[in-house]
Design a protein around this motif. Structure first.
Motif, PDB file in Angstrom:
ATOM      1  N   GLN A 194      18.586  -3.324   4.308  1.00 16.83           N
ATOM      2  CA  GLN A 194      19.650  -4.052   3.635  1.00 16.83           C
ATOM      3  C   GLN A 194      19.224  -5.511   3.409  1.00 16.83           C
ATOM      4  OE1 GLN A 194      22.383  -2.474   2.522  1.00 16.83           O
ATOM      5  NE2 GLN A 194      21.452  -0.596   3.367  1.00 16.83           N
ATOM      6  N   PRO A 195      19.866  -6.202   2.465  1.00 13.17           N
ATOM      7  CA  PRO A 195      19.522  -7.614   2.222  1.00 13.17           C
ATOM      8  C   PRO A 195      19.613  -8.435   3.501  1.00 13.17           C
ATOM      9  CG  PRO A 195      20.932  -6.785   0.484  1.00 13.17           C
ATOM     10  CD  PRO A 195      20.890  -5.709   1.522  1.00 13.17           C
ATOM     11  N   TYR A 196      18.658  -9.338   3.663  1.00 13.48           N
ATOM     12  CA  TYR A 196      18.544 -10.127   4.887  1.00 13.48           C
ATOM     13  C   TYR A 196      18.643 -11.616   4.563  1.00 13.48           C
ATOM     14  CZ  TYR A 196      16.353 -12.331   8.963  1.00 13.48           C
ATOM     15  OH  TYR A 196      16.080 -13.114  10.041  1.00 13.48           O
ATOM     16  N   ALA A 197      19.581 -12.286   5.241  1.00 13.97           N
ATOM     17  CA  ALA A 197      19.786 -13.728   5.044  1.00 13.97           C
ATOM     18  C   ALA A 197      19.052 -14.486   6.137  1.00 13.97           C
ATOM     19  CB  ALA A 197      21.275 -14.057   5.065  1.00 13.97           C
ATOM     20  N   GLY A 198      17.799 -14.699   5.950  1.00 14.27           N
ATOM     21  CA  GLY A 198      17.004 -15.414   6.941  1.00 14.27           C
ATOM     22  C   GLY A 198      15.558 -15.501   6.491  1.00 14.27           C
ATOM     23  N   GLU A 199      14.776 -16.290   7.211  1.00 11.52           N
ATOM     24  CA  GLU A 199      13.378 -16.470   6.861  1.00 11.52           C
ATOM     25  C   GLU A 199      12.551 -15.279   7.309  1.00 11.52           C
ATOM     26  OE1 GLU A 199       9.551 -19.295   8.015  1.00 11.52           O
ATOM     27  OE2 GLU A 199      11.334 -19.226   9.263  1.00 11.52           O
ATOM     28  N   ILE A 200      11.662 -14.800   6.446  1.00 16.90           N
ATOM     29  CA  ILE A 200      10.673 -13.788   6.803  1.00 16.90           C
ATOM     30  C   ILE A 200       9.298 -14.406   6.643  1.00 16.90           C
ATOM     31  CG2 ILE A 200       9.639 -11.570   6.201  1.00 16.90           C
ATOM     32  CD1 ILE A 200      12.318 -10.588   5.305  1.00 16.90           C
ATOM     33  N   ARG A 201       8.525 -14.367   7.714  1.00 13.15           N
ATOM     34  CA  ARG A 201       7.165 -14.889   7.675  1.00 13.15           C
ATOM     35  C   ARG A 201       6.208 -13.710   7.829  1.00 13.15           C
ATOM     36  NH1 ARG A 201       4.777 -20.021   7.937  1.00 13.15           N
ATOM     37  NH2 ARG A 201       2.604 -19.668   7.339  1.00 13.15           N
ATOM     38  N   LEU A 202       5.449 -13.407   6.781  1.00 10.71           N
ATOM     39  CA  LEU A 202       4.569 -12.252   6.749  1.00 10.71           C
ATOM     40  C   LEU A 202       3.116 -12.680   6.939  1.00 10.71           C
ATOM     41  CD1 LEU A 202       4.072  -9.204   6.172  1.00 10.71           C
ATOM     42  CD2 LEU A 202       3.956  -9.810   3.738  1.00 10.71           C
ATOM     43  N   PHE A 203       2.439 -12.055   7.893  1.00 11.47           N
ATOM     44  CA  PHE A 203       1.004 -12.224   8.095  1.00 11.47           C
ATOM     45  C   PHE A 203       0.345 -10.886   7.763  1.00 11.47           C
ATOM     46  CE2 PHE A 203       3.098 -15.318  10.732  1.00 11.47           C
ATOM     47  CZ  PHE A 203       2.325 -16.460  10.628  1.00 11.47           C
ATOM     48  N   ARG A 204      -0.543 -10.875   6.779  1.00 16.56           N
ATOM     49  CA  ARG A 204      -1.122  -9.615   6.320  1.00 16.56           C
ATOM     50  C   ARG A 204      -2.621  -9.746   6.128  1.00 16.56           C
ATOM     51  NH1 ARG A 204      -0.965  -8.708   0.005  1.00 16.56           N
ATOM     52  NH2 ARG A 204      -3.066  -8.150   0.656  1.00 16.56           N
ATOM     53  N   ALA A 205      -3.288  -8.611   6.267  1.00 22.99           N
ATOM     54  CA  ALA A 205      -4.726  -8.569   6.031  1.00 22.99           C
ATOM     55  C   ALA A 205      -5.009  -8.656   4.539  1.00 22.99           C
ATOM     56  CB  ALA A 205      -5.313  -7.291   6.616  1.00 22.99           C
ATOM     57  N   ASN A 206      -6.162  -9.161   4.212  1.00 26.09           N
ATOM     58  CA  ASN A 206      -6.558  -9.290   2.806  1.00 26.09           C
ATOM     59  C   ASN A 206      -6.705  -7.925   2.133  1.00 26.09           C
ATOM     60  OD1 ASN A 206      -7.585 -10.710   0.454  1.00 26.09           O
ATOM     61  ND2 ASN A 206      -9.583  -9.878   1.024  1.00 26.09           N
ATOM     62  N   THR A 207      -7.293  -6.946   2.854  1.00 27.57           N
ATOM     63  CA  THR A 207      -7.517  -5.611   2.309  1.00 27.57           C
ATOM     64  C   THR A 207      -6.436  -4.668   2.807  1.00 27.57           C
ATOM     65  OG1 THR A 207      -9.903  -6.027   2.315  1.00 27.57           O
ATOM     66  CG2 THR A 207      -9.188  -3.744   2.084  1.00 27.57           C
ATOM     67  N   GLN A 208      -5.643  -4.143   1.872  1.00 25.57           N
ATOM     68  CA  GLN A 208      -4.500  -3.299   2.201  1.00 25.57           C
ATOM     69  C   GLN A 208      -4.669  -1.899   1.604  1.00 25.57           C
ATOM     70  OE1 GLN A 208      -1.592  -4.008   4.024  1.00 25.57           O
ATOM     71  NE2 GLN A 208      -2.601  -5.907   4.665  1.00 25.57           N
ATOM     72  N   THR A 209      -3.721  -1.030   1.887  1.00 27.29           N
ATOM     73  CA  THR A 209      -3.730   0.332   1.343  1.00 27.29           C
ATOM     74  C   THR A 209      -2.658   0.534   0.281  1.00 27.29           C
ATOM     75  OG1 THR A 209      -2.267   1.073   3.120  1.00 27.29           O
ATOM     76  CG2 THR A 209      -4.637   1.304   3.486  1.00 27.29           C
ATOM     77  N   LEU A 210      -1.524  -0.161   0.390  1.00 22.24           N
ATOM     78  CA  LEU A 210      -0.394   0.109  -0.501  1.00 22.24           C
ATOM     79  C   LEU A 210       0.138  -1.138  -1.190  1.00 22.24           C
ATOM     80  CD1 LEU A 210       1.532   2.604   1.805  1.00 22.24           C
ATOM     81  CD2 LEU A 210       0.308   3.184  -0.285  1.00 22.24           C
ATOM     82  N   ASP A 211      -0.589  -2.250  -1.131  1.00 27.39           N
ATOM     83  CA  ASP A 211      -0.084  -3.445  -1.788  1.00 27.39           C
ATOM     84  C   ASP A 211      -0.049  -3.286  -3.307  1.00 27.39           C
ATOM     85  OD1 ASP A 211      -2.822  -3.334  -1.811  1.00 27.39           O
ATOM     86  OD2 ASP A 211      -3.106  -5.501  -1.645  1.00 27.39           O
TER      87      ASP A 211
END
Length: 868
Positions: free
Chosen positions: A787-804
């Motif tokens: 559901q929609p989220y009212a807050g900060e999301i900080r994403l740390f992700r690898a450079n090489t992905q499978t589904l980006d």
């Protein structure tokens, strides 16, 4: 005694009985205490006497006498009313008040007490100057302790002030000493006995003392006081390292005893307040609540002093649950030979007054003696100037011993990251080398797998059959050869242990020793000795059918516990998806020892059953456990892979309850969504998955030299392995395949366990548990709608992905986040950010964000564009 004046009759506490027998063998004078303090102000002596009578009326322990003749066991009798001896002396013209005090105290001690008549106390007010008085409160130690004395003095001053001002006297309701005696009788004696047996197993004789003894000569006393600046430095060190003064002093005393005796296995006595009881208001109870307990500490030369002290503090926390046992009980349970120790460590820790500056009467310089029958008593007095005092019955050279202790203290606060051996050496203390370690005993025959040469090396040997069996298994898994000699005190993590080796370790212990403890037990018991103690208590609980294991399973595991409200950093609650909490031990260490870190895991990784649960149900269970650690926000949450979805839902539920989320940190976590069922999507998925594995294998497995092996690996991946995000129409043949066909509205109540001939639930290998958890998580992810989220999301992700390619660079979270999603891209591959190469970079990036959340200034952290 007048029966009409009796308010209550009840037995003595164990330590009261010890003081009673000591007094009967010598005289009541042996237990007499002189509690003294300086009073400043224009005192109305009659009002002060009235204040004392009011306070004595509040506390039954002050109106108690003791009776032992003609009864099966000694009893204490509380009188309804007592007459308190009260004297006032005018010494304003006294030429030598110091000598006068010495004569007065000697004469008062000779008066002793009749323990069968209440009250066992008397009061003397001595007028020294126009507005300066000395109060001498004579009492017997079996009636109260120092903490209680501080409570009484504080209340007397408060009562005097209110009587002077004509105010109504109101005292807080507190448990009586009889309530405390009743609470003691309700404790689980079997569990307490099991703890102390495991703690003192293998103990043989007292640790030698660091002083010269001469039974032909009376003992002496010595005292050293640190400067104000030195005392402040000690307090700064304790606050910054989140240690207690008790832990620090116990550690230093251990090192001094080690330096004297050369024994790495040290035992001494210490006093505890007895206020740890889960009795509401016990901190206000007046009576003899203190206890004398043995403290057993292992000296580990190679460990840093700070880590060693933190382990010691955790050991104290564990022991505090069983601190109600008397020393006599412990000696009986453990069959200790004679007196287990000859040195007693006492740390004054008394409650202070309200500090009301408007009161006309002030109290200063409160002090009392110590009643001790041990050969050496070390007394630590906190304050603006930390004081170290020592008393010995037959010893000499106490001042030299205290100087050595001060030298150790200085070295400890200046070099906490040095090893224990380096600290001892820097303090000029050269331990006596032992030719051999203490011989161990066992009720089972010992095989020759571990040689005597190994057991008698410079490490702690096993002391019973269980420790020996565990040592064999741990040495095998950690690949420590016979020449290396793994010690029963060596930490699993320091010896190279990680999550994979932990799985191997617990599988072997499960097969060979029927050990069903969770992996997270290693955080509480990282050494063979501590693990054996926990396992022994768990087995004892099963034998007695108590139904509560020594290490119960929990979804929340404190990897780096911290003060959730008053610490330097906010606690970080991190969900790892299908992984056990142990997986995140290295990551938590990389974040820094000052960052409290709590891992969250599925509740069914204990191996007894699988309960497919929705993301909402998993999050609700985590919310309950998080609130037990941190009742109110703001909360710092995080998750990896599927754990990111759970952390997202935890944040949603906490926000719905009105709580604030400081930050939501997602690491390589996709927003859950079922991929479209189409030919193009399936083809795109396989092509990207093949490219992902090609790059990953090329990077991690030898480059050009092994490039010929990659086509086969890629084909295996494409032909026989499922993709990270499956289409629900794909055939599922895993352990939970049967659940995919069940109605969705019943899934939360279904359970799964492998069938056996007896149709009973078995404890499964850890690898299989994680496979089941993975498939259960995939089912939950397919059903979850974020559901929609009212807050900060900080994403740390690898450079090489499978589904980006499908979800976008923000891995799908941009579709549910009301605020912009902040993304940090790190070099590496999906699912591998926590490995040896990428882990430190990830930790530095997360640390920088955490410091930003805490409003701290941080230096810019530059991440290389690529590592490959």
């Amino acid at each position: 005694m007048d029966k009409k004046n009796i308010a209550a009759i009840y037995p003595l506490a164990p330590l009261q009985q010890a003081f009673l027998w000591h007094s009967l063998q010598t005289s009541a004078k042996a237990g007499l205490l002189h509690i003294r303090c300086t009073l400043r102000g224009e005192i109305d002596t009659e009002r002060l006497r009235q204040a004392w009578m009011v306070v004595i009326g509040q506390h039954p322990a002050l109106r108690t006498s003791v009776h032992w003749e003609g009864v099966k066991q000694p009893l204490q009798v509380v009188a309804k009313q007592v007459s308190v001896p009260w004297c006032v002396f005018d010494w304003r013209e006294q030429a030598d008040t110091e000598q006068a005090f010495a004569n007065f105290l000697a004469a008062d001690s000779d008066r002793s007490f009749d323990l069968t008549k209440a009250p066992i106390l008397r009061l003397a007010l001595i007028w020294l100057e126009d507005t300066v008085y000395e109060l001498v409160w004579s009492c017997h130690h079996l009636m109260l302790d120092g903490w209680s004395g501080a409570i009484v003095l504080n209340q007397v001053v408060e009562a005097y002030g209110k009587l002077q001002e004509g105010e109504r006297l109101m005292f807080p309701v507190a448990p009586t000493y009889q309530d405390y005696i009743r609470w003691q009788g309700q404790q689980d004696e079997s569990a307490t006995a099991a703890f102390w047996r495991s703690t003192l197993v293998g103990f043989e004789r007292p640790t030698p003392l660091p002083l010269v003894t001469d039974v032909a000569q009376a003992g002496e006393a010595a005292e050293l006081q640190l400067a104000v600046e030195e005392s402040a430095a000690v307090q700064v060190f304790l606050r910054s390292q989140k240690l207690t003064l008790n832990t620090l002093v116990q550690g230093l005393w251990t090192l001094l005893l080690y330096g004297c005796s050369g024994k790495r296995d040290v035992l001494f006595g210490t006093t505890v307040s007895g206020r740890q009881a889960d009795l509401p208001g016990v901190e206000k109870t007046v009576g003899l609540l203190i206890n004398v307990l043995p403290v057993r500490v292992q000296v580990r030369d190679s460990q840093t002093l700070l880590d060693w002290l933190q382990d010691l503090q955790q050991q104290q926390i564990e022991a505090s649950k069983y601190a109600h046992a008397s020393l006599a009980q412990i000696q009986d349970w453990c069959e200790l030979p004679g007196r287990p120790f000859e040195s007693l460590l006492v740390i004054e820790n008394y409650p202070t007054g309200s500090g009301d500056a408007e009161r006309s009467l002030t109290v200063e310089n409160v002090r009392s003696g110590v009643v001790s029958t041990y050969e050496l008593t070390l007394l630590i007095k906190p304050g603006e100037q930390l004081t170290l005092a020592a008393e010995s019955r037959y010893g000499r050279e106490l001042e030299a011993m205290l100087l050595q202790l001060c030298t150790l203290l200085a070295a400890a606060i200046q070099q906490p990251n040095c090893t224990v051996q380096e600290i001892v050496a820097s303090a000029g203390i050269m331990p006596v080398e032992q030719a051999h370690c203490e011989k161990f005993t066992t009720s089972q025959p010992v095989s020759a797998d571990i040689s005597r040469e190994t057991l008698e090396g410079e490490f702690t040997a096993p002391q019973n059959a269980l420790e020996l069996d565990l040592l064999r298994i741990w040495s095998s898994v950690l690949e420590v050869g016979k020449g290396g000699g793994l010690s029963v005190e060596d930490s699993f993590f320091d010896a190279g242990g990680d999550s994979l080796r932990a799985i191997q370790l617990f599988n072997q212990m499960q097969q060979q020793l029927n050990c069903t403890l969770p992996l997270a037990t290693l955080f509480r018991a990282p050494s063979v000795r501590r693990f054996a103690a926990l396992l022994g208590r768990e087995r004892l609980g099963k034998e007695q059918d108590q139904g509560n294991l020594a290490v119960p399973w929990s979804s929340l595991v404190p990897i780096q516990p911290g003060n959730s409200r008053g610490g330097m950093q906010q606690p970080f609650f991190f969900h790892g998806g299908s992984a056990d909490a142990l997986t995140w031990a290295r990551f938590s260490r990389l974040l820094g020892s000052d960052q409290p870190f709590y891992a969250l895991q599925r509740p069914d990784l204990d191996g007894r059953e699988v309960t497919p649960m929705s993301v909402e149900a998993l999050a609700a269970g985590c919310v309950r456990e998080i609130r037990m650690v941190q009742p109110k926000g703001p909360y710092l949450l995080g998750g990896h892979c599927f754990g990111g979805a759970v952390a997202f839902e935890i944040a949603q539920q906490l926000q719905a309850e009105g709580e604030q989320i400081a930050s939501l940190i997602l690491i390589d976590a996709y927003r859950p969504e079922v991929l479209p069922d189409g030919v193009l999507t399936s083809l795109q998925l396989k092509l990207n998955l093949g490219l992902f594995w090609l790059r990953k294998n090329y990077y991690y497995h030898g480059g050009k030299e092994k490039i010929a092996q990659l086509p086969r690996k890629v084909l295996n991946r494409l032909g026989f392995k499922k993709s990270p995000q499956k289409n629900p129409k794909e055939k599922n043949t895993g352990p939970l395949a049967e659940l995919k066909t069940q109605p969705s509205n019943n899934r939360e109540s279904q359970t799964f366990a492998p069938k056996s001939q007896s149709d009973s639930v078995q404890i499964l290998p850890y690898e299989y548990r994680y496979a089941r958890a993975q498939e259960a998580n995939e089912i939950a992810a397919d059903q979850y709608i974020a559901q929609p989220y009212a807050g900060e999301i900080r994403l740390f992700r690898a450079n090489t992905q499978t589904l980006d390619w499908y979800f976008g660079p923000k891995l799908g979270w941009q579709t549910v986040a009301k605020a912009p999603v902040s993304v940090t891209v790190l070099p590496g591959f999906f699912g591998n950010l926590f490995n040896q190469r990428s882990g430190p970079l990830l930790a530095e990036a997360v640390k920088a964000h955490l410091m930003t959340v805490s409003n701290c200034e941080v230096a810019e952290i530059k991440v290389p564009a690529a590592l490959y």
